[in-house]
Design an enzyme around this catalytic site. Structure first.
Site, PDB file in Angstrom:
ATOM      1  N   ASP A  99       0.787  -1.228   0.000  1.00 41.63           N
ATOM      2  CA  ASP A  99       0.000   0.000   0.000  1.00 41.63           C
ATOM      3  C   ASP A  99       0.823   1.283   0.000  1.00 41.63           C
ATOM      4  OD1 ASP A  99       1.116  -0.118   2.504  1.00 41.63           O
ATOM      5  OD2 ASP A  99      -0.717  -0.772   3.502  1.00 41.63           O
ATOM      6  N   GLU A 121      -0.507  -9.063  -1.320  1.00 42.60           N
ATOM      7  CA  GLU A 121      -1.026  -8.577  -0.031  1.00 42.60           C
ATOM      8  C   GLU A 121      -2.227  -7.647  -0.253  1.00 42.60           C
ATOM      9  OE1 GLU A 121       0.975  -5.781   2.783  1.00 42.60           O
ATOM     10  OE2 GLU A 121       1.309  -7.552   4.004  1.00 42.60           O
ATOM     11  N   GLU A 135      -1.926   5.037   3.464  1.00 40.90           N
ATOM     12  CA  GLU A 135      -1.884   3.668   2.925  1.00 40.90           C
ATOM     13  C   GLU A 135      -3.265   3.034   2.748  1.00 40.90           C
ATOM     14  OE1 GLU A 135       0.098   4.767   5.388  1.00 40.90           O
ATOM     15  OE2 GLU A 135       2.113   4.598   4.552  1.00 40.90           O
ATOM     16  N   HIS A 216       6.786   4.200  13.547  1.00 42.37           N
ATOM     17  CA  HIS A 216       7.088   5.044  12.388  1.00 42.37           C
ATOM     18  C   HIS A 216       5.860   5.569  11.661  1.00 42.37           C
ATOM     19  CE1 HIS A 216       6.076   1.401  10.225  1.00 42.37           C
ATOM     20  NE2 HIS A 216       6.082   2.076   9.096  1.00 42.37           N
ATOM     21  N   ARG A 218       2.888   7.523  10.112  1.00 42.09           N
ATOM     22  CA  ARG A 218       2.685   8.969  10.034  1.00 42.09           C
ATOM     23  C   ARG A 218       1.648   9.446  11.048  1.00 42.09           C
ATOM     24  NH1 ARG A 218       4.362  11.088   4.513  1.00 42.09           N
ATOM     25  NH2 ARG A 218       4.955   9.206   3.448  1.00 42.09           N
ATOM     26  N   HIS A 248      13.409   4.651  13.388  1.00 42.40           N
ATOM     27  CA  HIS A 248      13.165   4.966  11.981  1.00 42.40           C
ATOM     28  C   HIS A 248      13.937   6.228  11.621  1.00 42.40           C
ATOM     29  CE1 HIS A 248      10.837   5.753   8.295  1.00 42.40           C
ATOM     30  NE2 HIS A 248      10.580   4.453   8.335  1.00 42.40           N
TER      31      HIS A 248
END
Ligand code: UDP
Length: 387
Positions: A99, A121, A135, A216, A218, A248
């Site tokens: 994604d 996936e 995503e 990590h 967002r 990250h």
């Protein structure tokens, strides 16, 4: 002219490199396909070591990422670069995974050229287009474009058919991330030196129960990460516990963690671990605290309970099976849940025993066979692209 059907695999980030290397290796060894790999460059520093380790050759290296770039700029740069690769290679199929922006753009570039897309996936859904962002929307858009949907689990397949994808276009294959994990674990048996950084950290924290921490997403940037850091600071006061946190590279993640946790004796804030080191960490850890998607899938293989630092997940299978618990980022809740698993052996054992619902290590094999069937179908003229 190519004699064999050309399959273009588009990737650009760490999770794509991890979840596609087993398929690339499988297709390369197959003999029925010409395999080409296009790397968008979205997260080269994290993805490239995995490609090198696993012997994946990149045929087209694009440089779509630039420092401080907006999502718009990344999307446009990746689109131009991947579109040009499609024009040059004229593939029969394009494969994208997951994604990311790279995956969405890879699918769109193929669609604009009427090249069928296989989505690895497929069907993960949180049901909230802002979590994970961007995503959740990316994967929905890819599902509209793809001709062949490889769902890791039955519930991912159901999500697709509920949205109107034809059942015949959906297959439950398992997650290729589990193929990758098994390959890596076997490789570590043969070559333990591949995880030297973890060996050193295990020595530093010998006798302590290790908690792995990764963050990590967002949507956790800002107050979410600060809350998690506050909880870890409190928990790390305990004698017998140590946190290992591969940070990250995003400065919005690293800086907050360093501000709260740098210098604490029971906390190791380290650079992102290589894949072999990270797999060794998951195997050694007593608990995993994470907002990552892939880590939720991996840890159950080692019987390591996962506390998910999010309020929604597209990996509900782990929660249903009892391998994972959704706990969000409230510091009190985190301290409570970690304390419970540290104190209550039965609660820990119940999560550890639950087994891995995400795959059996044969997903790449199934996907390669599906692709071969599709190619034969296309030759006999029966392939239909989505309208
Ligand atoms: N990973 C790694 N090193 C690290 C942290 C994670 O190799 O320091 C691997 C991990 O094994 C998993 C993948 O990176 O397969 C997860 O990537 P990430 O959390 O970036 O993305 P997500 O899965 O949330 O899309």
């Amino acid at each position: 002219m190519h004699n064999r059907p050309v399959v273009l695999i588009v990737l650009g980030t760490r999770p794509e490199a991890i979840k596609l290397f087993p398929l690339i290796r499988r297709l390369n060894g197959d003999g029925r396909f010409e395999v080409r790999v296009c790397h968008s460059g979205q997260h080269s520093t994290l993805a490239d070591p995995i490609l090198q380790l696993t012997g994946v050759t990149v045929d087209h290296a694009c440089a779509a990422m630039a420092p401080g770039q907006s999502l718009d700029q990344l999307t446009v740069a990746a689109m131009m670069a991947i579109g040009a690769v499609c024009d040059r290679e004229r593939p029969d199929w394009v494969i994208v995974q997951g994604d990311t922006t790279t995956a969405l753009v890879g699918a769109l570039a193929a669609h604009y050229r009427k090249i069928p897309v296989l989505h690895v996936e497929a069907g993960l859904r949180s049901g909230d287009s802002h979590h994970p962002w961007p995503e959740e929307a990316n994967r929905r858009m890819i599902s509209v474009i793809a001709a062949r949907h490889c769902a890791p689990t039955p519930s991912a397949a159901e999500a697709l058919t509920r949205e109107g994808v034809a059942p015949a276009a959906v297959s439950v294959t398992g997650n290729t991330g589990i193929d990758a994990l098994r390959w890596m674990a076997a490789e570590l048996e043969r070559q333990p030196h591949l995880a030297q950084r973890m060996a050193a950290l295990e020595q530093r924290f010998a006798g302590k129960r290790v908690i792995a921490l990764t963050l990590h997403r967002r949507e956790n940037i800002g107050s979410g990460i600060a809350s998690v850091a506050a909880a870890v600071k409190q928990l790390a006061r305990r004698e017998g516990v140590a946190f290992i946190c591969p940070c990250h590279p995003n400065p919005l993640v690293q800086d907050v963690l360093r501000e709260h946790l740098e210098g604490l004796p029971n906390v190791a804030l380290v650079e992102p671990l290589g894949y072999p080191d990270f797999i060794r960490l998951l195997a050694a850890a007593h608990i995993v605290l994470t907002d990552s998607g892939g880590v939720q899938e991996e840890a159950p293989t080692f019987g390591t309970p996962v506390l998910v630092l999010r309020n929604t997940t597209e990996r509900a299978e782990g929660v249903a099976a009892g391998t994972a618990r959704l706990i969000g980022t409230d510091p009190q809740r985190i301290v409570h849940e970690v304390s419970l698993l540290l104190a209550d052996q039965d609660a820990h054992a119940a999560m550890a025993r639950a087994g891995n619902p995400y795959g059996d290590g044969c997903a790449s094999e199934r996907i390669a066979n599906l692709l071969a069937d599709e190619v034969l179908k296309a030759k006999s003229g029966s392939l239909s692209l989505p309208q």
